[in-house]
Design an enzyme around this catalytic site. Sequence first.
Site, short mmCIF file in Angstrom:
data_model
loop_
_atom_site.label_atom_id
_atom_site.label_comp_id
_atom_site.label_asym_id
_atom_site.label_seq_id
_atom_site.Cartn_x
_atom_site.Cartn_y
_atom_site.Cartn_z
N ASN A 28 1.32 5.61 6.67
CA ASN A 28 2.50 5.02 6.01
C ASN A 28 2.01 4.17 4.82
O ASN A 28 2.33 2.99 4.69
CB ASN A 28 3.31 4.18 7.00
CG ASN A 28 4.69 3.86 6.45
OD1 ASN A 28 5.13 2.73 6.42
ND2 ASN A 28 5.38 4.87 5.95
N GLY A 32 -0.75 -1.43 -1.28
CA GLY A 32 -1.84 -2.23 -0.72
C GLY A 32 -2.99 -1.35 -0.26
O GLY A 32 -4.16 -1.62 -0.52
N HIS A 33 -2.65 -0.25 0.43
CA HIS A 33 -3.70 0.69 0.87
C HIS A 33 -4.39 1.32 -0.34
O HIS A 33 -5.61 1.52 -0.35
CB HIS A 33 -3.09 1.81 1.72
CG HIS A 33 -2.51 1.36 3.03
ND1 HIS A 33 -1.17 1.35 3.28
CD2 HIS A 33 -3.11 0.92 4.16
CE1 HIS A 33 -0.94 0.93 4.52
NE2 HIS A 33 -2.10 0.66 5.07
N GLY A 144 -8.20 -4.84 4.61
CA GLY A 144 -7.37 -5.75 3.82
C GLY A 144 -7.38 -7.16 4.40
O GLY A 144 -7.34 -7.35 5.61
#
Length: 274
Positions: A28, A32-33, A144
């Site tokens: 998903n 950010g990823h 992260g």
Amino acid sequence: MRTVHRVAELRSAIDDIGAVVLVPTMGNLHAGHLALVRQAQSLGLPVAVSIFVNPLQFSPGDDFDAYPRTLAADCGLLAAAGCDLVFAPAVTDIYPTAQRYAVVPDPTLADILEGESRPGFFTGVCTVVLKLLNLVRPRAAVFGKKDYQQWRVIEQMVTQLGLPVEIIAGETVRDADGLAMSSRNGFLTASERSTAPQLYAELTALANAVRAGNRDYAALCEAAAQSLTTYGWTPDYIEVRTRRALAEPSAGEPLVVVAAARLGITRLIDNLEI
Ligand code: PAF
């Protein structure tokens, strides 16, 4: 970009590609990823992304079944980002038999904050991350800072077990209004989404107060929790901690403020280094 599902396919892909940098995810994917993927690419090695919703880190009643699974869209984003390899195993590929061995992390780091709210969570995370590191054997792995405690627990696991991998932390990516990007943001209703930036606003105000010299951490955290409550949140914790051990603040140690709070059915976490 190669996409593999089975462990044998992964091994043969790694044999072909050579040493990689791994970005472990539960899919998903959002901006950010993709920032973590860019950070991984900056190391100059091919980049592998794992996409696996790990049942071991969900408690009964958690959102394991509801967790969004968007493999086709994720692969589209990763291909466009220039990712080299996607490893998207099924649960039976990672846990072909019931998983009887587990990594039990240091309770002083892992049984507080998130670990207190979600017992067994970091055992599940460490167990799957160790397994992914063993399967992919990356030169480095990127996590992260949004999941601050997770990053610290994994860093400590890698050090304590002498794993031959460098752990790299990626900065939190935020929407324009400050909300930290998270797959769980998709669970927010429209009105909750408009309230959600309040979490970061409280962390920012608290961090600024500490930077300005206020050392009454308990009062600051209590005021932030009260303020969130008036906006309809149910705070789980808001704490000022040392950055590495996540221990109570002590003089001269760099600090971080960490928070978790529920808005409706959605539990959000965030943090800010002070
Ligand atoms: O942060 C996540 O997405 C997960 O906890 C991780 C590190 C991929 C392990 O399942």
